[in-house]
Write a protein that holds these residues in place. Structure first.
Motif, mmCIF file in Angstrom:
data_model
loop_
_atom_site.group_PDB
_atom_site.id
_atom_site.type_symbol
_atom_site.label_atom_id
_atom_site.label_comp_id
_atom_site.label_asym_id
_atom_site.label_seq_id
_atom_site.Cartn_x
_atom_site.Cartn_y
_atom_site.Cartn_z
ATOM 1 N N THR A 60 36.628 22.548 -75.105
ATOM 2 C CA THR A 60 35.666 22.434 -76.198
ATOM 3 C C THR A 60 36.227 21.586 -77.330
ATOM 4 O O THR A 60 35.528 20.718 -77.884
ATOM 5 C CB THR A 60 35.302 23.828 -76.730
ATOM 6 N N VAL A 64 34.731 18.216 -78.973
ATOM 7 C CA VAL A 64 34.410 18.084 -80.396
ATOM 8 C C VAL A 64 35.073 16.830 -80.963
ATOM 9 O O VAL A 64 34.450 16.059 -81.704
ATOM 10 C CB VAL A 64 34.866 19.333 -81.175
ATOM 11 N N GLN A 67 33.155 13.983 -79.984
ATOM 12 C CA GLN A 67 31.728 14.106 -80.274
ATOM 13 C C GLN A 67 30.903 14.004 -78.994
ATOM 14 O O GLN A 67 29.852 13.335 -78.969
ATOM 15 C CB GLN A 67 31.293 13.062 -81.302
ATOM 16 N N GLY A 69 28.706 16.019 -76.688
ATOM 17 C CA GLY A 69 27.957 17.256 -76.558
ATOM 18 C C GLY A 69 28.004 17.840 -75.156
ATOM 19 O O GLY A 69 27.982 19.068 -74.984
ATOM 20 N N THR A 76 31.595 25.605 -73.871
ATOM 21 C CA THR A 76 30.946 26.820 -74.376
ATOM 22 C C THR A 76 30.615 27.773 -73.237
ATOM 23 O O THR A 76 30.875 28.986 -73.314
ATOM 24 C CB THR A 76 29.659 26.458 -75.136
ATOM 25 N N GLU A 130 24.885 14.908 -81.737
ATOM 26 C CA GLU A 130 24.107 15.820 -82.556
ATOM 27 C C GLU A 130 24.084 17.240 -82.001
ATOM 28 O O GLU A 130 23.734 18.190 -82.718
ATOM 29 C CB GLU A 130 22.669 15.304 -82.712
ATOM 30 N N VAL A 132 26.812 18.814 -80.867
ATOM 31 C CA VAL A 132 28.126 19.446 -80.992
ATOM 32 C C VAL A 132 28.087 20.640 -81.947
ATOM 33 O O VAL A 132 28.567 21.730 -81.623
ATOM 34 C CB VAL A 132 29.173 18.413 -81.465
ATOM 35 N N ARG A 133 27.514 20.438 -83.121
ATOM 36 C CA ARG A 133 27.519 21.514 -84.125
ATOM 37 C C ARG A 133 26.752 22.763 -83.647
ATOM 38 O O ARG A 133 27.289 23.883 -83.728
ATOM 39 C CB ARG A 133 26.960 21.015 -85.449
ATOM 40 N N PRO A 134 25.493 22.630 -83.166
ATOM 41 C CA PRO A 134 24.805 23.848 -82.707
ATOM 42 C C PRO A 134 25.505 24.523 -81.539
ATOM 43 O O PRO A 134 25.488 25.755 -81.422
ATOM 44 C CB PRO A 134 23.408 23.350 -82.316
ATOM 45 N N LEU A 136 28.755 24.573 -81.067
ATOM 46 C CA LEU A 136 29.890 25.299 -81.641
ATOM 47 C C LEU A 136 29.430 26.620 -82.256
ATOM 48 O O LEU A 136 30.109 27.648 -82.133
ATOM 49 C CB LEU A 136 30.585 24.440 -82.690
ATOM 50 N N TRP A 137 28.296 26.585 -82.933
ATOM 51 C CA TRP A 137 27.732 27.823 -83.462
ATOM 52 C C TRP A 137 27.430 28.803 -82.327
ATOM 53 O O TRP A 137 27.721 30.006 -82.441
ATOM 54 C CB TRP A 137 26.464 27.529 -84.255
#
Length: 468
Positions: A60, A64, A67, A69, A76, A130, A132-134, A136-137
């Motif tokens: 992961t 990241v 970048q 996804g 994940t 775009e 990557v962030r969701p 990671l959440w």
């Protein structure tokens, strides 16, 4: 027949045999009862899964940093699966805890949760930077939930229900959902392999089959049956196979595509060394050294041919053939003297006769090099043939020309017409298409011309409408 000519069947049969390992294992080993000390399960599963969790987190982190996804999504899924599997092993009754429901609950949830996360790759928004962030959440939420589950199971062992019971209706329902999820991801991975023909992509398909087989063992058998233990091995093997293939792509500096299944045929052309092999790249480089225009022309033609093939619904294997055949269709011009190939004016009759021999030169060259399917050799040899028999080098007619050759012929002529040459100006896209439509049904296949027109209509502002 195309797969037979491409020598793909032996590879697919071998992979199918590997992927089908869970079936005989379940049949022969499933009913057998054994007695294994709890410490074996605790060490072999729990501790191994802890290392797998760490590896998934590292995967992961690399995704990241780049970048990517796709890599983060896989990381994940495997982080959640490995963490649940670690919890399952560490909750082995008789080691740290007594009888508890945590071992059943975490074991039954491992593969369905992983399959559900992998299935999220169907959403394009999660594949690129775009996403990557969701993701990671999502990974944080899943790890927090798994951690909370572990704490509750440790402090209040009776709080976590011992579900699903093996072969119960809930277990069967979870199994069916899990198999559907892994099946959809597996089909995408198989499509990617048929495009790329890379061993790592095929390993992903095998690994997903092992995970699906492990799901059957986890939900239909119990710890007293040997098949249940074999399922644990398949689960760890499947995670290693899929995760290893993704890690290999990241090591090569390319995005991992098999689990997502969003690789397009056009990308085979734009990144031929990554997806078609260094031997294809070496030939295109040699052609560029011979004549820049010819190499650029072949690349544009290959791109158009694959796009038209996709428009007509051709399967992955034939799209790959179009990509290779398109890139190499003029490779025979390596044998054409420079004074003819690069002549700054119209060719005389004898010079044109020299040019007309390039399809035969190309087929002979690729045949001597070896490793090229008959379908590719046919495209190289026949791309100047016409339905009415007016083409060359053999004057074949419609009954002797397959759809792939007809596609390449249309795209070849279109690009030649819109290209600016020293002895004539480039035609407009509209004028070139007009000529193709005029000769559709006689020299050219009407379906192919119409498909090319639809492709062009969707990208009216694209610079690819004109020669580069």
């Amino acid at each position: 027949m195309g797969l037979v000519r491409d020598r793909l069947w032996p590879v697919l049969i071998f992979a199918a045999a590997l992927a089908a390992l869970p079936l005989p294992a379940a049949y022969f080993l499933g009913p057998g009862e054994i007695s294994v000390p709890p410490s074996v399960h605790f060490a072999a599963v729990g501790q191994t899964a802890i290392f797998a969790t760490a590896a998934a987190i590292i995967l992961t982190a690399i995704g990241v940093a780049r970048q990517d996804g796709r890599a983060v999504l896989v990381g994940t899924a495997f982080t959640a699966m490995a963490a649940l599997l670690a919890l399952h092993g560490l909750a082995t009754p008789g080691i740290i805890l007594g009888f508890n429901g945590l071992v059943s609950f975490s074991g039954g949830a491992t593969l369905p949760v992983g399959g559900a996360v992998l299935a999220l790759s169907a959403f394009p928004a999660l594949r690129g930077p775009e996403g990557v962030r969701p993701l990671l959440w999502l990974q944080g939420v899943l790890l927090a939930a798994i951690g909370t589950l572990g704490v509750l199971g440790w402090v209040f062992p009776s709080l976590v229900p011992a579900v699903p019971q093996p072969a119960s209706l809930p277990a069967i329902a979870v199994l069916l959902v899990g198999l559907v999820l892994f099946g959809l991801v597996g089909l995408r991975a198989l499509h990617t392999f048929l495009l790329t023909r890379r061993g790592a992509d095929l390993l992903v398909v095998v690994g997903l089959a092992w995970l699906a087989g492990a799901l059957v063992a986890a939900l239909m058998l119990d710890f007293r049956q040997l098949g249940w233990w074999v399922g644990h091995g398949l689960e760890l093997g499947g995670i290693a196979a899929v995760g290893g293939a993704v890690a290999l792509d990241l090591h090569r500096g390319v995005q991992s595509r098999p689990l997502v299944g969003d690789l397009r045929g056009s990308e085979l052309v734009s990144e031929e060394e990554a997806f078609l092999g260094s031997h294809i790249r070496a030939l295109t480089v040699r052609l560029a050294e011979k004549d820049t225009y010819t190499e650029e022309h072949t690349r544009r033609v290959a791109l158009r041919a694959v796009q038209v093939g996709e428009e007509l619904g051709l399967p992955a294997g034939r799209l790959r053939t179009l990509a290779v055949g398109g890139l190499l269709h003029d490779i025979g011009k390596l044998s054409v003297p420079d004074q003819v190939l690069k002549k700054p004016g119209p060719l005389h009759k004898d010079e044109y006769a020299v040019i007309q021999r390039h399809p035969e030169h190309g087929r002979r060259l690729l045949g001597e090099l070896g490793g090229f399917a008959n379908s590719v050799l046919r495209l190289v040899h026949d791309h100047h043939e016409r339905l009415d028999g007016s083409g060359y080098p053999q004057g074949l007619n419609a009954n002797e020309l397959d759809l792939d050759t007809r596609i390449l012929a249309v795209c070849d002529v279109y690009d030649a017409l819109i290209s600016r040459r020293v002895y004539r100006a480039a035609w407009s896209a509209e004028k070139a298409l007009g000529l193709l439509f005029e000769q559709a049904g006689s020299a050219f296949d009407k379906r192919c011309v119409e498909a090319l027109a639809r492709v062009l209509a969707r990208e009216a502002a694209s610079p690819l409408r004109a020669a580069v």
